[in-house]
Scaffold this active site. Structure first.
Site, PDB file in Angstrom:
ATOM      1  N   LYS A  13      17.674  19.044 -10.200  1.00 38.72           N
ATOM      2  CA  LYS A  13      17.694  18.222  -8.990  1.00 38.72           C
ATOM      3  C   LYS A  13      17.525  16.734  -9.295  1.00 38.72           C
ATOM      4  O   LYS A  13      18.239  15.898  -8.732  1.00 38.72           O
ATOM      5  CB  LYS A  13      16.574  18.723  -8.070  1.00 38.72           C
ATOM      6  CG  LYS A  13      16.319  17.930  -6.839  1.00 38.72           C
ATOM      7  CD  LYS A  13      15.351  18.685  -5.943  1.00 38.72           C
ATOM      8  CE  LYS A  13      14.038  19.034  -6.625  1.00 38.72           C
ATOM      9  NZ  LYS A  13      13.216  17.852  -6.967  1.00 38.72           N
ATOM     10  N   ARG A  86       8.395  18.180   0.992  1.00 36.25           N
ATOM     11  CA  ARG A  86       7.947  19.394   0.328  1.00 36.25           C
ATOM     12  C   ARG A  86       7.458  20.422   1.339  1.00 36.25           C
ATOM     13  O   ARG A  86       7.323  21.589   1.019  1.00 36.25           O
ATOM     14  CB  ARG A  86       6.754  19.103  -0.585  1.00 36.25           C
ATOM     15  CG  ARG A  86       7.115  18.505  -1.901  1.00 36.25           C
ATOM     16  CD  ARG A  86       5.823  18.161  -2.640  1.00 36.25           C
ATOM     17  NE  ARG A  86       6.106  17.343  -3.787  1.00 36.25           N
ATOM     18  CZ  ARG A  86       6.403  17.829  -4.988  1.00 36.25           C
ATOM     19  NH1 ARG A  86       6.422  19.122  -5.197  1.00 36.25           N
ATOM     20  NH2 ARG A  86       6.680  17.016  -5.983  1.00 36.25           N
ATOM     21  N   ARG A 125      11.993  24.631 -22.635  1.00 35.35           N
ATOM     22  CA  ARG A 125      11.551  23.254 -22.772  1.00 35.35           C
ATOM     23  C   ARG A 125      10.526  23.100 -23.901  1.00 35.35           C
ATOM     24  O   ARG A 125       9.618  23.902 -24.027  1.00 35.35           O
ATOM     25  CB  ARG A 125      10.936  22.800 -21.440  1.00 35.35           C
ATOM     26  CG  ARG A 125      10.822  21.299 -21.348  1.00 35.35           C
ATOM     27  CD  ARG A 125      10.878  20.867 -19.944  1.00 35.35           C
ATOM     28  NE  ARG A 125       9.641  21.241 -19.249  1.00 35.35           N
ATOM     29  CZ  ARG A 125       9.304  20.745 -18.070  1.00 35.35           C
ATOM     30  NH1 ARG A 125      10.087  19.893 -17.462  1.00 35.35           N
ATOM     31  NH2 ARG A 125       8.194  21.123 -17.485  1.00 35.35           N
ATOM     32  N   ARG A 158       4.551  23.353 -23.968  1.00 35.92           N
ATOM     33  CA  ARG A 158       3.384  22.979 -23.172  1.00 35.92           C
ATOM     34  C   ARG A 158       2.851  24.183 -22.415  1.00 35.92           C
ATOM     35  O   ARG A 158       3.601  25.080 -22.070  1.00 35.92           O
ATOM     36  CB  ARG A 158       3.761  21.896 -22.142  1.00 35.92           C
ATOM     37  CG  ARG A 158       3.877  20.500 -22.702  1.00 35.92           C
ATOM     38  CD  ARG A 158       3.974  19.484 -21.577  1.00 35.92           C
ATOM     39  NE  ARG A 158       4.454  20.118 -20.332  1.00 35.92           N
ATOM     40  CZ  ARG A 158       4.552  19.512 -19.173  1.00 35.92           C
ATOM     41  NH1 ARG A 158       4.221  18.256 -19.056  1.00 35.92           N
ATOM     42  NH2 ARG A 158       4.996  20.147 -18.112  1.00 35.92           N
ATOM     43  N   ARG A 169       4.569  29.022 -11.233  1.00 33.61           N
ATOM     44  CA  ARG A 169       5.158  27.805 -10.646  1.00 33.61           C
ATOM     45  C   ARG A 169       6.318  28.161  -9.727  1.00 33.61           C
ATOM     46  O   ARG A 169       6.491  27.563  -8.665  1.00 33.61           O
ATOM     47  CB  ARG A 169       5.666  26.873 -11.756  1.00 33.61           C
ATOM     48  CG  ARG A 169       4.545  26.100 -12.431  1.00 33.61           C
ATOM     49  CD  ARG A 169       5.029  25.416 -13.690  1.00 33.61           C
ATOM     50  NE  ARG A 169       6.003  24.368 -13.439  1.00 33.61           N
ATOM     51  CZ  ARG A 169       6.795  23.848 -14.367  1.00 33.61           C
ATOM     52  NH1 ARG A 169       6.755  24.310 -15.611  1.00 33.61           N
ATOM     53  NH2 ARG A 169       7.631  22.885 -14.078  1.00 33.61           N
TER      54      ARG A 169
END
Ligand SMILES: [Zn+2]
Length: 214
Positions: A13, A86, A125, A158, A169
């Site tokens: 996004k 949000r 990632r 991470r 998440r």
């Protein structure tokens, strides 16, 4: 012309917002960037935002809206929202603000990426332990596996990018966003873009929706 982009973390996004705002000559509205601007200006609103951020607390809807309105009321270009609203409360606040200015949101675009693909992207990632540069082992790998191109320090996964945390998440995003999607779905300005395509293809498809309108 005012557009809202919605999408999962990992949907691309942010990248789309950058590309589209350039293509369509719009202002890329990122709450993160606007917060940072306010903090740098040391404005009273900035100080209020800082008091939440330094305490690690979520900036309340009302304050987010206030900061946005202050910045956006001096903007003459069309607005392209990335990561805002949000919540339904924020969406209603934004609608009211546009209405008070005799304007409206022209389109809400949900960049739809299947959950499994989101998990795969986020799981790919890696973050440099030295300089913090972010890599993706699928879409933007370093030249040498596991090593930063810039500072040659090792790349790490991470805590945020580990499988259990990613699943959480995604769930948080779904819980938060489903009501927002229903809010906009019933508004007649809702569109979906296939976010599983390559970023350039996604941008081209979205830009084509608005060719000549921005
Ligand atoms: Zn590095």
């Amino acid at each position: 012309m005012n557009i809202i982009l919605l999408g999962y973390p990992g949907s691309g996004k942010g990248t789309q917002a950058k590309v589209l705002s350039q293509k369509l000559g719009m202002f890329h509205v990122s709450t993160g960037d606007i917060f940072r601007e306010e903090l740098a200006k040391k404005s009273p609103l900035g100080a209020e935002v800082a008091s939440y951020m330094t305490a690690g607390r979520l900036v309340p809807d009302k304050l987010v809206l206030e900061v946005l309105k202050a910045r956006l009321s001096v903007e003459t270009r069309g607005l392209l929202f990335d990561g805002f609203p949000r919540t339904v409360e924020q969406a209603e606040g934004l609608d009211n603000w546009f209405e008070s200015r005799g304007q409206a949101i022209d389109a809400v675009i949900f960049i739809n990426v299947p959950e499994a693909e989101v998990a795969r992207r986020l799981g790919a990632r890696r973050t440099c332990s030295g300089c913090g540069k972010i890599y993706n082992v699928v879409t933007s790998p370093p030249a040498k596996e596991g090593v930063c191109d810039v500072c040659a320090k090792p790349l790490l996964t991470r805590e945020d990018d580990k499988a259990e945390v990613i699943a959480r998440r995604i769930q948080v995003y779904k819980d938060q966003t489903e009501p927002l999607l229903s809010y906009y779905r019933s508004s007649g300005i809702f569109h979906e873009a296939d976010g599983s395509l390559a970023p350039e293809a996604v941008a081209a498809k979205i830009a084509a929706m608005f060719a000549g309108k921005a």
